[in-house]
Design a protein around this motif. Structure first.
Motif, PDB file in Angstrom:
ATOM      1  N   GLN A 178       0.825  -1.207   0.000  1.00 50.51           N
ATOM      2  CA  GLN A 178       0.000   0.000   0.000  1.00 50.51           C
ATOM      3  C   GLN A 178       0.861   1.260   0.000  1.00 50.51           C
ATOM      4  N   ASN A 179       1.883   1.268   0.855  1.00 45.25           N
ATOM      5  CA  ASN A 179       2.752   2.453   0.944  1.00 45.25           C
ATOM      6  C   ASN A 179       3.479   2.706  -0.370  1.00 45.25           C
ATOM      7  N   SER A 180       3.858   1.615  -1.058  1.00 43.39           N
ATOM      8  CA  SER A 180       4.550   1.769  -2.344  1.00 43.39           C
ATOM      9  C   SER A 180       3.622   2.354  -3.397  1.00 43.39           C
ATOM     10  N   MET A 181       2.358   1.900  -3.391  1.00 40.71           N
ATOM     11  CA  MET A 181       1.391   2.461  -4.346  1.00 40.71           C
ATOM     12  C   MET A 181       1.147   3.948  -4.065  1.00 40.71           C
ATOM     13  N   MET A 182       1.076   4.292  -2.771  1.00 40.13           N
ATOM     14  CA  MET A 182       0.884   5.701  -2.406  1.00 40.13           C
ATOM     15  C   MET A 182       2.123   6.524  -2.752  1.00 40.13           C
ATOM     16  N   ARG A 183       3.270   5.888  -2.736  1.00 38.62           N
ATOM     17  CA  ARG A 183       4.513   6.581  -3.129  1.00 38.62           C
ATOM     18  C   ARG A 183       4.475   6.938  -4.607  1.00 38.62           C
ATOM     19  N   VAL A 184       3.861   6.044  -5.409  1.00 38.46           N
ATOM     20  CA  VAL A 184       3.690   6.333  -6.835  1.00 38.46           C
ATOM     21  C   VAL A 184       2.840   7.593  -7.009  1.00 38.46           C
ATOM     22  N   ARG A 185       1.781   7.699  -6.212  1.00 39.80           N
ATOM     23  CA  ARG A 185       0.878   8.844  -6.306  1.00 39.80           C
ATOM     24  C   ARG A 185       1.508  10.107  -5.716  1.00 39.80           C
ATOM     25  N   TYR A 186       2.133   9.980  -4.557  1.00 44.15           N
ATOM     26  CA  TYR A 186       2.587  11.158  -3.818  1.00 44.15           C
ATOM     27  C   TYR A 186       4.114  11.253  -3.815  1.00 44.15           C
ATOM     28  N   SER A 187       4.644  11.631  -4.960  1.00 45.95           N
ATOM     29  CA  SER A 187       6.079  11.898  -5.083  1.00 45.95           C
ATOM     30  C   SER A 187       6.240  13.289  -5.679  1.00 45.95           C
ATOM     31  N   SER A 188       7.429  13.829  -5.589  1.00 44.59           N
ATOM     32  CA  SER A 188       7.645  15.204  -6.061  1.00 44.59           C
ATOM     33  C   SER A 188       7.945  15.273  -7.557  1.00 44.59           C
ATOM     34  N   ILE A 189       7.956  14.103  -8.203  1.00 45.73           N
ATOM     35  CA  ILE A 189       8.165  14.065  -9.662  1.00 45.73           C
ATOM     36  C   ILE A 189       7.017  13.280 -10.302  1.00 45.73           C
ATOM     37  N   PRO A 190       6.696  13.557 -11.579  1.00 42.24           N
ATOM     38  CA  PRO A 190       5.636  12.800 -12.242  1.00 42.24           C
ATOM     39  C   PRO A 190       6.035  11.345 -12.487  1.00 42.24           C
ATOM     40  N   VAL A 191       5.115  10.432 -12.229  1.00 42.18           N
ATOM     41  CA  VAL A 191       5.317   9.006 -12.491  1.00 42.18           C
ATOM     42  C   VAL A 191       4.286   8.580 -13.528  1.00 42.18           C
ATOM     43  N   VAL A 192       4.763   8.146 -14.680  1.00 42.13           N
ATOM     44  CA  VAL A 192       3.880   7.726 -15.770  1.00 42.13           C
ATOM     45  C   VAL A 192       4.122   6.243 -16.035  1.00 42.13           C
ATOM     46  N   ILE A 193       3.050   5.476 -16.157  1.00 37.91           N
ATOM     47  CA  ILE A 193       3.161   4.026 -16.352  1.00 37.91           C
ATOM     48  C   ILE A 193       2.670   3.664 -17.744  1.00 37.91           C
ATOM     49  N   ALA A 194       3.389   2.736 -18.390  1.00 32.88           N
ATOM     50  CA  ALA A 194       3.060   2.322 -19.762  1.00 32.88           C
ATOM     51  C   ALA A 194       2.758   0.829 -19.795  1.00 32.88           C
ATOM     52  N   PRO A 195       1.528   0.430 -19.421  1.00 35.35           N
ATOM     53  CA  PRO A 195       1.198  -0.995 -19.376  1.00 35.35           C
ATOM     54  C   PRO A 195       0.892  -1.571 -20.750  1.00 35.35           C
ATOM     55  N   HIS A 196       0.943  -2.894 -20.821  1.00 36.92           N
ATOM     56  CA  HIS A 196       0.569  -3.620 -22.034  1.00 36.92           C
ATOM     57  C   HIS A 196       0.270  -5.054 -21.633  1.00 36.92           C
ATOM     58  N   GLY A 197      -0.471  -5.763 -22.451  1.00 33.41           N
ATOM     59  CA  GLY A 197      -0.775  -7.159 -22.145  1.00 33.41           C
ATOM     60  C   GLY A 197      -1.505  -7.282 -20.810  1.00 33.41           C
ATOM     61  N   LEU A 198      -1.280  -8.393 -20.122  1.00 36.65           N
ATOM     62  CA  LEU A 198      -1.929  -8.603 -18.827  1.00 36.65           C
ATOM     63  C   LEU A 198      -1.440  -7.580 -17.815  1.00 36.65           C
ATOM     64  N   THR A 199      -2.377  -6.875 -17.215  1.00 34.90           N
ATOM     65  CA  THR A 199      -2.080  -5.880 -16.178  1.00 34.90           C
ATOM     66  C   THR A 199      -3.139  -6.079 -15.098  1.00 34.90           C
ATOM     67  N   LEU A 200      -2.878  -7.043 -14.234  1.00 36.21           N
ATOM     68  CA  LEU A 200      -3.913  -7.537 -13.331  1.00 36.21           C
ATOM     69  C   LEU A 200      -3.588  -7.267 -11.868  1.00 36.21           C
ATOM     70  N   GLY A 201      -4.632  -7.219 -11.043  1.00 35.43           N
ATOM     71  CA  GLY A 201      -4.449  -7.131  -9.597  1.00 35.43           C
ATOM     72  C   GLY A 201      -3.521  -6.003  -9.199  1.00 35.43           C
ATOM     73  N   GLY A 202      -2.409  -6.351  -8.565  1.00 34.97           N
ATOM     74  CA  GLY A 202      -1.446  -5.348  -8.116  1.00 34.97           C
ATOM     75  C   GLY A 202      -0.880  -4.517  -9.246  1.00 34.97           C
ATOM     76  N   GLY A 203      -0.760  -5.109 -10.455  1.00 37.10           N
ATOM     77  CA  GLY A 203      -0.300  -4.337 -11.608  1.00 37.10           C
ATOM     78  C   GLY A 203      -1.297  -3.257 -11.976  1.00 37.10           C
ATOM     79  N   CYS A 204      -2.588  -3.574 -11.869  1.00 33.25           N
ATOM     80  CA  CYS A 204      -3.641  -2.581 -12.107  1.00 33.25           C
ATOM     81  C   CYS A 204      -3.610  -1.510 -11.026  1.00 33.25           C
ATOM     82  N   GLU A 205      -3.434  -1.916  -9.752  1.00 34.67           N
ATOM     83  CA  GLU A 205      -3.412  -0.954  -8.650  1.00 34.67           C
ATOM     84  C   GLU A 205      -2.282   0.063  -8.821  1.00 34.67           C
ATOM     85  N   MET A 206      -1.144  -0.400  -9.312  1.00 36.77           N
ATOM     86  CA  MET A 206      -0.034   0.517  -9.560  1.00 36.77           C
ATOM     87  C   MET A 206      -0.444   1.578 -10.584  1.00 36.77           C
ATOM     88  N   ASN A 207      -1.109   1.147 -11.645  1.00 34.53           N
ATOM     89  CA  ASN A 207      -1.554   2.082 -12.678  1.00 34.53           C
ATOM     90  C   ASN A 207      -2.585   3.072 -12.141  1.00 34.53           C
TER      91      ASN A 207
END
Length: 792
Positions: free
Chosen positions: A560-589
């Motif tokens: 959970q803290n890692s996912m929130m780190r993706v959201r709340y950082s001082s730099i933009p985080v952009v994710i480029a998914p493809h194919g299966l992006t399930l469960g925790g992979g979806c949560e990261m996005n």
């Protein structure tokens, strides 16, 4: 001239035509789909009768699986008609694609009609694969010839990325440039410039490969099941391998292409390989053509107990028998090796019959591709691009040769009686030991004409992270952070199915910290077959079965803290998914500043399938988005119910476009990239745009509206209805009730505003409690053992 494609006419609504029409509609283009009028239908009959052939074909395409469209709604962009009544309507089209039967006289009649109505300058292309392109344009006007070209799509057009562009001597170079660019950028294709030679590039090499395998199997005494075990994913080829592919494509089609090469390529040094074996002729005579006739190399039947059974054709007796599971020592040795290139070396080094097959298989392939330069292509990378995009190979033929060693294989090939083209020996004599090399993150290919290395075109638009191994900023055992230029970093990890465990989470946190100190922003992506199949459920199972609940609690908090780190950082985080992006992979996005998803992204929160709820912030995020979407003029529970049932039914978007409809991607914010190869470059561009627009770190939310008991009652009633109707098992209902509790903010007596952390705590508690349920553990164990979910 400046061209824009607003409307396309597709002439011919067969399997290819209808699906090409669907693909254009999927990218937003208006389509006119035409076909013949049924026989014996009167000229004054209603349009429904006169358009029956085209309408039936389009209906069949839409119902087919896998779907030819990204979302069902795009079908409204397709208008149907017939050649007699509606050919005049092509005057409003910017591109006319002919996809009628492979008979020259019929195509020429169609072109005569096209000439009457098309506007000068309109593109006209043919999807033919069996008739030379230059013959098709004979007798046509100068403007027709100038704007005419071959555009060979592969079936199914949505999924197979190859588009071969085949100009004639009369084709305007501007037309070729436009089609190469449009096919890449808008259609999402790997556009390959091909010469007007029989079978063009992909089918010439691909069918040779299949015929060479037929030849080797007879020499080595191998059967159908053995060949398919040897030529599938183990060597980086599709699951359909050799014989299943032939059944899908159609055995008559395979024979037609093979005969076409044998008859029309008198100077092909390997033309004897294209001789049709006696057993293949018998299959054609028996009408055993594969899936289209219900049997080919395989046949589906029902066993004694009524269960489905697949039988395999014995090519010696021409009788069907139960499938066998081949066993080769070489395969058993190589299977545990994750890296394809390392695995290929192990396979070709095998000392059993499988190893012998692999050596001769590669020798024949390497010999053939060397002799096809410059006959079918002047550049080697076009051959590799065609085979990867058209036949689903993970790496191309020349790249495979590099992997196994060019110098070494030339020597062993000669010793085994195979020849190589003189240019290969000249390349080696000049000290150039490979067909490809990487310098400063750019891939270079050996150019035969200039005898030097040149950059592969599209290097800026197609970022391949594996090319940046010299630019690694930090790494651990499973992940690496790269400097991909312009002050942008990129994180990639490589685990089984790209699952997310402790090392990946460590890498994510380290990458964000490093990017905050040294870069404008961070891209998260990978070059694997899939973005991520989700969290490491094996670790969850181990903690749960041993009742290590403190360890499990800590692991969930870290996620959970890692996912929130993706959201709340001082730099933009952009994710480029493809194919299966399930469960925790979806949560990261869900927590990224922006998603740049490939069109072929299959994304969703699937935790209910293993008896859990999304525990890495996914449940929290859906509640947050439901809160933001609530409107005064509609019941507040509507948007919450929609998101609840998306999780409760483990719904997965079947494309990046459908992810908008499921509320996973945000319209006007996130982006779908039709060409999968461009998604990382687009993500990098988005990082720079966000940074330069004055990016500031968001503030954690404390104003999320939860509805408490007022919504909880409605959701529980819905769950009870599903359970009573036998749509949900007892355990499904238990898990869904816990999900409803979290999404309503708990058993609150009235609507309240809560924080993200409040919801994360509820989410984690529910997740932990479900890990103590026996039926949840049974479901996880089933997925770990068989890869299949269990309904218990």
């Amino acid at each position: 001239m400046k061209r824009t494609i607003k409307k396309v006419a597709v002439l011919g609504s067969g399997v290819m035509g209808s699906r090409i029409a669907c693909h254009f509609a999927g990218i937003g283009v208006q389509v006119l789909l035409l076909d013949i009028v049924p026989k014996d239908v009167a000229a004054d009959a209603k349009p429904a009768a006169r358009n029956k052939i085209v309408n039936d074909a389009l209906t069949a395409a839409i119902k087919s699986n896998p779907s030819p469209v990204y979302t069902k709604g795009v079908i409204k962009r397709i208008t149907t008609g017939n050649f007699d009544d509606n050919m005049k309507d092509i005057a409003a089209c910017d591109w006319i694609i002919e996809v009628v039967i492979e008979k020259l006289d019929i195509k020429q009649k169609i072109y005569e009609q096209v000439e009457k109505y098309r506007k000068p300058g309109t593109l006209i292309t043919s999807n033919t694969s069996g008739i030379p392109i230059n013959i098709l344009s004979q007798g046509r006007s100068e403007d027709f010839k100038k704007n005419f070209c071959g555009t060979h799509f592969f079936n199914p057009p949505r999924y197979l990325r190859l588009l071969e562009i085949i100009p004639t001597k009369d084709t305007d170079p501007e037309v070729v440039d436009f089609l190469m660019h449009y096919g890449d950028l808008y259609l999402g294709k790997t556009t390959v410039l091909a010469k007007d030679t029989p079978a063009f590039i992909a089918n010439r090499i691909g069918v040779f490969g299949i015929m060479a395998i037929f030849n080797s199997m007879q020499k080595l005494g191998l059967g159908v099941d053995e060949i398919d075990a040897l030529t599938g994913p183990i060597i980086g080829r599709p699951k359909s391998a050799t014989f299943r592919t032939a059944d899908v494509v159609g055995i008559d089609t395979l024979v037609k292409v093979a005969k076409g090469v044998a008859e029309n390529c008198p100077n092909d040094e390997a033309k004897n390989i294209f001789t049709i074996p006696e057993w293949l002729d018998k299959m054609i005579a028996n009408n055993w053509l594969g899936d289209k006739t219900g049997q080919g190399f395989f046949k589906k039947t029902k066993g004694a107990g009524g269960e489905k059974e697949i039988l395999t054709l014995n090519l010696q007796t021409m009788e069907y028998a139960p499938r066998i599971k081949p066993k080769f020592a070489t395969l058993e040795t190589a299977k545990p090796i994750e890296d394809l290139k390392t695995r290929l070396k192990a396979l070709t080094a095998g000392q059993d019959k499988a190893g012998e097959f692999y050596r001769h298989f590669h020798y024949a392939l390497f010999s053939y591709i060397s002799h096809r330069i410059p006959e079918i292509s002047d550049e080697i990378y076009r051959v590799d691009d065609a085979m990867m995009a058209g036949f689903g190979w993970e790496i191309g033929a020349f790249e495979s040769w590099d992997t196994l060693g060019v110098t070494k294989n030339v020597e062993t090939m000669k010793a085994a009686g195979y020849t190589v083209a003189p240019w290969v020996e000249e390349m080696l004599a000049a000290g150039n030991k490979s067909f490809y090399k990487v310098e400063n993150g750019k891939r270079l290919y050996y150019d035969v004409a200039s005898k030097s290395y040149k950059p592969t075109p599209g290097g800026d638009a197609f970022i391949i992270l594996n090319n940046y191994k010299e630019k690694i900023v930090w790494k651990n055992g499973n992940a690496a952070l790269y400097d991909i230029g312009d002050d942008v970093a990129a994180l990639q990890w490589n685990t089984k199915m790209n699952s997310i465990g402790s090392e990946v989470l460590e890498a994510m946190n380290k990458s964000i910290t490093t990017a905050e100190e040294k870069f404008k922003g961070l891209v998260i992506a990978n070059d694997g077959a899939n973005f991520s199949a989700g969290a490491n459920v094996g670790m969850i199972f181990m903690f749960a079965i041993e009742q290590e609940y403190d360890e499990l609690d800590m692991a969930i908090r870290m996620f959970q803290n890692s996912m929130m780190r993706v959201r709340y950082s001082s730099i933009p985080v952009v994710i480029a998914p493809h194919g299966l992006t399930l469960g925790g992979g979806c949560e990261m996005n869900l927590h990224a500043d922006k998603i740049c998803a490939a069109a072929e992204t299959y994304i969703g929160l699937v935790e209910l399938g293993v008896g859990l709820i999304p525990g890495g912030g996914g449940t929290k995020e859906f509640v947050l988005r439901a809160s933001d979407d609530m409107h005064e003029d509609e019941p507040e529970t509507i948007t919450l119910k929609s998101r609840f049932f998306n999780i409760a039914t483990a719904k997965v978007a079947t494309s990046g476009f459908e992810a908008y409809e499921l509320g996973i991607m945000r319209k006007g914010h996130d982006e779908v990239v039709v060409n999968q190869g461009r998604r990382i470059a687009e993500a990098k561009r988005s990082v720079i745009e966000l940074y330069e627009s004055g990016y500031t770190m968001p503030v954690q939310r404390t104003d999320i509206k939860v509805l408490g008991r007022s919504a909880l009652g409605a959701l529980l009633a819905g769950i009870n209805g599903m359970w009573r109707g036998n749509y949900a098992t007892d355990h499904d209902a238990l898990v869904a009730r816990k999900l409803a509790y979290v999404m309503c903010g708990g058993d609150l007596s009235e609507q309240s505003l809560v924080s993200e952390q409040y919801l994360l705590d509820l989410e984690r508690e529910a997740f932990l409690s479900l890990c103590g349920e026996r039926k949840t553990l049974e479901r996880i164990q089933s997925v770990l053992k068989s890869g299949k979910p269990l309904r218990n």
